[in-house]
Write a protein that holds these residues in place. Structure first.
Motif, PDB file in Angstrom:
ATOM      1  N   ILE A 132      11.942   0.360  -5.258  1.00  0.00           N
ATOM      2  CA  ILE A 132      10.890  -0.616  -5.590  1.00  0.00           C
ATOM      3  C   ILE A 132      11.465  -2.024  -5.631  1.00  0.00           C
ATOM      4  O   ILE A 132      10.866  -2.972  -5.117  1.00  0.00           O
ATOM      5  CB  ILE A 132      10.218  -0.250  -6.925  1.00  0.00           C
ATOM      6  N   LYS A 133      12.629  -2.161  -6.230  1.00  0.00           N
ATOM      7  CA  LYS A 133      13.251  -3.488  -6.325  1.00  0.00           C
ATOM      8  C   LYS A 133      13.495  -4.082  -4.936  1.00  0.00           C
ATOM      9  O   LYS A 133      13.228  -5.263  -4.691  1.00  0.00           O
ATOM     10  CB  LYS A 133      14.560  -3.385  -7.107  1.00  0.00           C
ATOM     11  N   LYS A 134      13.998  -3.272  -4.009  1.00  0.00           N
ATOM     12  CA  LYS A 134      14.248  -3.746  -2.640  1.00  0.00           C
ATOM     13  C   LYS A 134      12.949  -4.099  -1.938  1.00  0.00           C
ATOM     14  O   LYS A 134      12.865  -5.078  -1.206  1.00  0.00           O
ATOM     15  CB  LYS A 134      15.003  -2.678  -1.845  1.00  0.00           C
ATOM     16  N   ASN A 148      11.616  -7.330  -3.336  1.00  0.00           N
ATOM     17  CA  ASN A 148      12.468  -8.413  -2.863  1.00  0.00           C
ATOM     18  C   ASN A 148      12.073  -8.822  -1.443  1.00  0.00           C
ATOM     19  O   ASN A 148      11.966 -10.011  -1.123  1.00  0.00           O
ATOM     20  CB  ASN A 148      13.929  -7.960  -2.892  1.00  0.00           C
ATOM     21  N   THR A 149      11.839  -7.826  -0.575  1.00  0.00           N
ATOM     22  CA  THR A 149      11.401  -8.091   0.800  1.00  0.00           C
ATOM     23  C   THR A 149      10.040  -8.772   0.804  1.00  0.00           C
ATOM     24  O   THR A 149       9.812  -9.743   1.539  1.00  0.00           O
ATOM     25  CB  THR A 149      11.331  -6.778   1.603  1.00  0.00           C
ATOM     26  N   TYR A 150       9.132  -8.274  -0.013  1.00  0.00           N
ATOM     27  CA  TYR A 150       7.768  -8.815  -0.065  1.00  0.00           C
ATOM     28  C   TYR A 150       7.765 -10.288  -0.456  1.00  0.00           C
ATOM     29  O   TYR A 150       7.083 -11.108   0.161  1.00  0.00           O
ATOM     30  CB  TYR A 150       6.953  -8.008  -1.068  1.00  0.00           C
ATOM     31  N   VAL A 151       8.549 -10.638  -1.456  1.00  0.00           N
ATOM     32  CA  VAL A 151       8.542 -12.021  -1.960  1.00  0.00           C
ATOM     33  C   VAL A 151       9.341 -12.965  -1.062  1.00  0.00           C
ATOM     34  O   VAL A 151       8.859 -14.041  -0.695  1.00  0.00           O
ATOM     35  CB  VAL A 151       9.089 -12.071  -3.404  1.00  0.00           C
ATOM     36  N   PHE A 152      10.548 -12.562  -0.672  1.00  0.00           N
ATOM     37  CA  PHE A 152      11.456 -13.505  -0.027  1.00  0.00           C
ATOM     38  C   PHE A 152      11.422 -13.502   1.505  1.00  0.00           C
ATOM     39  O   PHE A 152      11.825 -14.479   2.126  1.00  0.00           O
ATOM     40  CB  PHE A 152      12.887 -13.256  -0.505  1.00  0.00           C
ATOM     41  N   GLU A 177       0.843  -1.193   0.000  1.00  0.00           N
ATOM     42  CA  GLU A 177       0.000   0.000   0.000  1.00  0.00           C
ATOM     43  C   GLU A 177       0.880   1.245   0.000  1.00  0.00           C
ATOM     44  O   GLU A 177       1.874   1.322   0.707  1.00  0.00           O
ATOM     45  CB  GLU A 177      -0.914   0.014   1.234  1.00  0.00           C
ATOM     46  N   GLY A 178       0.488   2.219  -0.755  1.00  0.00           N
ATOM     47  CA  GLY A 178       1.266   3.455  -0.801  1.00  0.00           C
ATOM     48  C   GLY A 178       2.464   3.394  -1.721  1.00  0.00           C
ATOM     49  O   GLY A 178       3.179   4.376  -1.889  1.00  0.00           O
ATOM     50  N   LEU A 179       2.716   2.224  -2.311  1.00  0.00           N
ATOM     51  CA  LEU A 179       3.843   2.078  -3.241  1.00  0.00           C
ATOM     52  C   LEU A 179       3.337   2.335  -4.653  1.00  0.00           C
ATOM     53  O   LEU A 179       2.675   1.503  -5.262  1.00  0.00           O
ATOM     54  CB  LEU A 179       4.438   0.674  -3.121  1.00  0.00           C
ATOM     55  N   ASP A 180       3.636   3.518  -5.148  1.00  0.00           N
ATOM     56  CA  ASP A 180       3.149   3.942  -6.463  1.00  0.00           C
ATOM     57  C   ASP A 180       4.100   3.450  -7.548  1.00  0.00           C
ATOM     58  O   ASP A 180       5.181   4.002  -7.747  1.00  0.00           O
ATOM     59  CB  ASP A 180       3.039   5.472  -6.486  1.00  0.00           C
ATOM     60  N   PHE A 181       3.693   2.403  -8.255  1.00  0.00           N
ATOM     61  CA  PHE A 181       4.543   1.823  -9.289  1.00  0.00           C
ATOM     62  C   PHE A 181       4.723   2.764 -10.491  1.00  0.00           C
ATOM     63  O   PHE A 181       5.621   2.567 -11.304  1.00  0.00           O
ATOM     64  CB  PHE A 181       3.964   0.494  -9.781  1.00  0.00           C
ATOM     65  N   GLN A 182       3.864   3.779 -10.602  1.00  0.00           N
ATOM     66  CA  GLN A 182       3.983   4.715 -11.722  1.00  0.00           C
ATOM     67  C   GLN A 182       4.927   5.871 -11.406  1.00  0.00           C
ATOM     68  O   GLN A 182       5.256   6.660 -12.291  1.00  0.00           O
ATOM     69  CB  GLN A 182       2.597   5.285 -12.078  1.00  0.00           C
ATOM     70  N   ASN A 183       5.342   5.986 -10.152  1.00  0.00           N
ATOM     71  CA  ASN A 183       6.205   7.079  -9.729  1.00  0.00           C
ATOM     72  C   ASN A 183       7.604   6.902 -10.315  1.00  0.00           C
ATOM     73  O   ASN A 183       8.332   5.976  -9.956  1.00  0.00           O
ATOM     74  CB  ASN A 183       6.268   7.116  -8.194  1.00  0.00           C
TER      75      ASN A 183
END
Length: 438
Positions: free
Chosen positions: A217-219, A222-226, A202-208
């Motif tokens: 975003i990559k980090k 990475n945290t979200y998946v692993f 939430e709050g992570l704007d992929f269009q930014n």
């Protein structure tokens, strides 16, 4: 009067020059000789230039470079880096690189000082809130008011820094870092974890574009998946990985961004040698409209995926009577890619021969990457040595069919197979071969 004007102009030009400078100083004992400057574009470092380190100090002129996130990369005991924001102001920092990832203090740059102050202040408060939540698991009779009190401080600090950074480049990072804490503590750890997983993106704007042209975003992904999707069972773990990545893809309709996400995770799982997840990601990648796909990357990953640990090794012809897959009767098969022109091969292969003589249950197959000019030399070597091995030659060297199928870019390269020709190891040198054959 003219002298005074000249003096003031000199000061002005020096000030403007300083605004376009990035400088750093190592505060620990190290032997760093040079550092490289990169600009982060779409989550990937793009090389710009390098400079020498003198008396533990270095500097870069940023003249003509756009504002954004940059990285200074250096090599000490291991590779270290400093990511920073450049917004047409002087950036100056110190680096302590003695242990692990560098410890950095920004001495000049309002952008980076503000972001660093935010990360420290809100991080400290968030740690306190997490500690109260953990205590609540153990003793639900703990006062909820303590949790609410600290949460109010976290929210207040977040709002304070967002207001403070209103006119700054770093605002996007501050807003995207906001933790969505529950109004009251959870009774059960599973409820707490589920809340973190659900609110993490939430709050992570992929269009930014500011976030996209950084490592943020990559980090986060990475945290979200692993780290937020972990179980002990491997088959369930792989399913969780894929589910998490699919949830990320569902957050955006933009095919360009989906391509970036899948490209990143394909390289990660290729490195992890996880063929099951990689295969599914390749299939997902192929659902992206063709005009957005990186065909060269896809082809390379598909080739590399065929020689991952756990895969059946690609077949190849050994003689008119046999191929790799037709071989029987042994527990292991060791494939060695080498060349008669390779000095490392000349050193390692005799040592490999020495240890495999004691492993009668291991069949060794060598594939020599040669060209017409080196073919006679290979024949001479094979006459004199390695008579107990199965030796074949692949003309064309790196462009030979065998080198392409096995994605060989260096010699010697080793593949250890089990009795079913499944790849069980890819030892990187003789020492690793010896360990695997013990």
């Amino acid at each position: 009067m003219q002298k005074i004007l000249f003096f003031l102009l000199c000061i002005a030009f020096q000030f403007l020059g300083a605004q376009n400078m990035v400088s750093g100083k190592f505060t620990d004992q190290n032997s760093v000789k040079d550092v490289a400057l990169y600009r982060i574009i779409d989550g990937n470092p793009d090389y710009i230039k390098y400079t020498n380190v003198e008396s533990k100090q270095f500097s870069f002129s940023m003249e003509g470079l756009p504002k954004g996130v940059y990285r200074v990369l250096y090599q000490n005991i291991k590779t270290g880096y400093v990511d920073f924001i450049y917004n047409h102001e002087l950036v100056n920092f110190t680096i302590n690189s003695s242990e692990g990832q560098s410890s950095v203090e920004f001495l000049a740059s309002k952008e980076n000082q503000l972001l660093q102050a935010y990360q420290y202040s809100v991080g400290q408060l968030q740690n306190k809130l997490d500690s109260v939540q953990i205590s609540y698991f153990k003793n639900p009779k703990t006062s909820r008011s303590k949790y609410q009190e600290i949460k109010e401080k976290v929210d207040g600090a977040q709002q304070y820094y967002e207001e403070l950074a209103k006119e700054y480049y770093c605002l996007s990072f501050i807003k995207a870092s906001r933790r969505h804490n529950a109004p009251l503590p959870f009774y059960l750890p599973d409820e707490y974890l589920n809340h973190i997983i659900k609110s993490f993106l939430e709050g992570l704007d992929f269009q930014n574009l500011i976030l996209r042209n950084s490592m943020f975003i990559k980090k986060r992904l990475n945290t979200y998946v692993f780290y937020l999707h972990q179980v002990e069972a491997i088959d369930q773990q792989n399913e969780l990985y894929l589910r998490a990545i699919e949830k990320i893809l569902a957050k955006t309709k933009e095919d360009v961004f989906k391509e970036h996400v899948l490209r990143w995770f394909m390289t990660v799982f290729l490195k992890k040698q996880n063929s099951e997840v990689l295969s599914s990601l390749i299939n997902l990648y192929k659902t992206i409209p063709e005009e957005f796909r990186n065909k060269t990357l896809l082809s390379t990953i598909e080739i590399q995926s065929k020689t991952m640990v756990g895969q059946i090794a690609p077949d190849f012809k050994i003689s008119d009577q046999e191929s790799l897959h037709s071989l029987e009767g042994n527990n292991n098969y060791l494939i060695i890619f080498w060349s008669s022109e390779c000095p490392h091969c000349s050193e390692e292969l005799p040592r490999v021969e020495e240890i495999t003589n004691n492993h009668k249950n291991t069949t060794v197959i060598t594939i020599a990457l040669e060209n017409e000019s080196s073919l006679a030399n290979w024949r001479e070597i094979i006459k004199a040595q390695y008579n107990d091995w199965k030796n074949i030659v692949a003309l064309g060297k790196w462009d030979s069919k065998e080198a392409i199928v096995y994605d060989i870019h260096a010699t010697p390269s080793y593949f250890l197979l089990d009795e079913n020709k499944q790849i069980i190891g890819k030892p990187h040198d003789f020492s690793a071969v010896r360990e695997m054959l013990k």
